[in-house]
Motif scaffolding. Structure first.
Motif, mmCIF file in Angstrom:
data_model
loop_
_atom_site.group_PDB
_atom_site.id
_atom_site.type_symbol
_atom_site.label_atom_id
_atom_site.label_comp_id
_atom_site.label_asym_id
_atom_site.label_seq_id
_atom_site.Cartn_x
_atom_site.Cartn_y
_atom_site.Cartn_z
ATOM 1 N N SER A 1 0.821 -1.206 0.000
ATOM 2 C CA SER A 1 0.000 0.000 0.000
ATOM 3 C C SER A 1 0.856 1.257 0.000
ATOM 4 O O SER A 1 0.334 2.356 -0.050
ATOM 5 N N CYS A 2 2.151 1.074 0.056
ATOM 6 C CA CYS A 2 3.067 2.213 0.069
ATOM 7 C C CYS A 2 3.775 2.284 -1.274
ATOM 8 O O CYS A 2 4.310 1.277 -1.754
ATOM 9 N N PRO A 3 3.791 3.446 -1.904
ATOM 10 C CA PRO A 3 4.453 3.573 -3.200
ATOM 11 C C PRO A 3 5.935 3.178 -3.114
ATOM 12 O O PRO A 3 6.601 3.462 -2.115
ATOM 13 N N PRO A 4 6.459 2.553 -4.158
ATOM 14 C CA PRO A 4 7.869 2.133 -4.148
ATOM 15 C C PRO A 4 8.834 3.282 -3.900
ATOM 16 O O PRO A 4 9.879 3.093 -3.277
ATOM 17 N N GLU A 5 8.491 4.491 -4.353
ATOM 18 C CA GLU A 5 9.377 5.644 -4.141
ATOM 19 C C GLU A 5 9.529 5.947 -2.653
ATOM 20 O O GLU A 5 10.598 6.346 -2.200
ATOM 21 N N VAL B 1 4.712 13.686 3.001
ATOM 22 C CA VAL B 1 4.427 12.354 2.454
ATOM 23 C C VAL B 1 3.354 11.689 3.311
ATOM 24 O O VAL B 1 3.530 11.563 4.522
ATOM 25 N N PRO B 2 2.229 11.277 2.717
ATOM 26 C CA PRO B 2 1.193 10.603 3.510
ATOM 27 C C PRO B 2 1.639 9.191 3.899
ATOM 28 O O PRO B 2 2.447 8.564 3.211
ATOM 29 N N ARG C 1 7.653 -7.347 3.418
ATOM 30 C CA ARG C 1 8.331 -8.203 2.440
ATOM 31 C C ARG C 1 8.891 -7.358 1.300
ATOM 32 O O ARG C 1 10.005 -7.565 0.832
ATOM 33 N N HIS C 2 8.122 -6.384 0.869
ATOM 34 C CA HIS C 2 8.544 -5.544 -0.259
ATOM 35 C C HIS C 2 9.772 -4.707 0.099
ATOM 36 O O HIS C 2 10.684 -4.561 -0.711
ATOM 37 N N ALA C 3 9.807 -4.175 1.312
ATOM 38 C CA ALA C 3 10.973 -3.401 1.741
ATOM 39 C C ALA C 3 12.186 -4.309 1.885
ATOM 40 O O ALA C 3 13.296 -3.937 1.489
ATOM 41 N N GLN C 4 11.990 -5.508 2.430
ATOM 42 C CA GLN C 4 13.103 -6.445 2.587
ATOM 43 C C GLN C 4 13.686 -6.834 1.230
ATOM 44 O O GLN C 4 14.900 -6.968 1.081
ATOM 45 N N VAL D 1 9.119 3.720 -0.167
ATOM 46 C CA VAL D 1 9.911 2.625 0.408
ATOM 47 C C VAL D 1 11.393 2.883 0.157
ATOM 48 O O VAL D 1 12.217 2.796 1.079
ATOM 49 N N SER D 2 11.743 3.252 -1.072
ATOM 50 C CA SER D 2 13.143 3.534 -1.406
ATOM 51 C C SER D 2 13.687 4.699 -0.590
ATOM 52 O O SER D 2 14.830 4.657 -0.119
ATOM 53 N N ARG D 3 12.877 5.725 -0.413
ATOM 54 C CA ARG D 3 13.292 6.908 0.365
ATOM 55 C C ARG D 3 13.563 6.536 1.816
ATOM 56 O O ARG D 3 14.567 6.945 2.401
ATOM 57 N N VAL D 4 12.682 5.742 2.403
ATOM 58 C CA VAL D 4 12.837 5.320 3.796
ATOM 59 C C VAL D 4 14.108 4.481 3.942
ATOM 60 O O VAL D 4 14.903 4.685 4.868
ATOM 61 N N ILE D 5 14.333 3.565 3.017
ATOM 62 C CA ILE D 5 15.532 2.727 3.060
ATOM 63 C C ILE D 5 16.777 3.588 2.902
ATOM 64 O O ILE D 5 17.774 3.409 3.607
#
Length: 94
Positions: free
Chosen positions: A17-21, A48-49, A69-72, A23-27
């Motif tokens: 439910s979180c945009p890939p951008e 960012v919501p 899983r997606h972030a991992q 997730v990438s920013r958080v990582i």
């Protein structure tokens, strides 16, 4: 057949439910040494919501996102890219 023995579909779990951008920013921020609280503050400052559409990121939201899983998978991909980039290339012999 009950719920525990029913075969699972190949795409297990719900879709991200979180945009890939995001997730990438958080990582990226975490890799740079930001704490979970600091990451939340950055995302709040950038407007960012949250994945649920809320206006404020909490430390627990960031932590939960990093454990999806997606972030991992993204973290593993970035590690592989980093390892490939850091390997010395063989010098061509003359």
């Amino acid at each position: 057949m009950n719920a525990f023995t029913r075969p699972r579909p190949s795409g297990r779990g719900r879709p991200p439910s979180c945009p890939p951008e995001v997730v990438s920013r958080v990582i990226q921020l975490r890799t740079q040494g930001f704490s979970l609280t600091e990451i939340g503050e950055v995302l709040n400052a950038e407007g960012v919501p949250t994945p649920a559409g809320g206006p404020r990121w909490a430390k627990s939201y960031v932590d939960r996102l990093l454990h999806t899983r997606h972030a991992q998978q993204e973290i593993a991909r970035q590690r592989q890219d980093t390892e490939k980039a850091s390997k010395p290339t063989a010098e061509l012999s003359a």
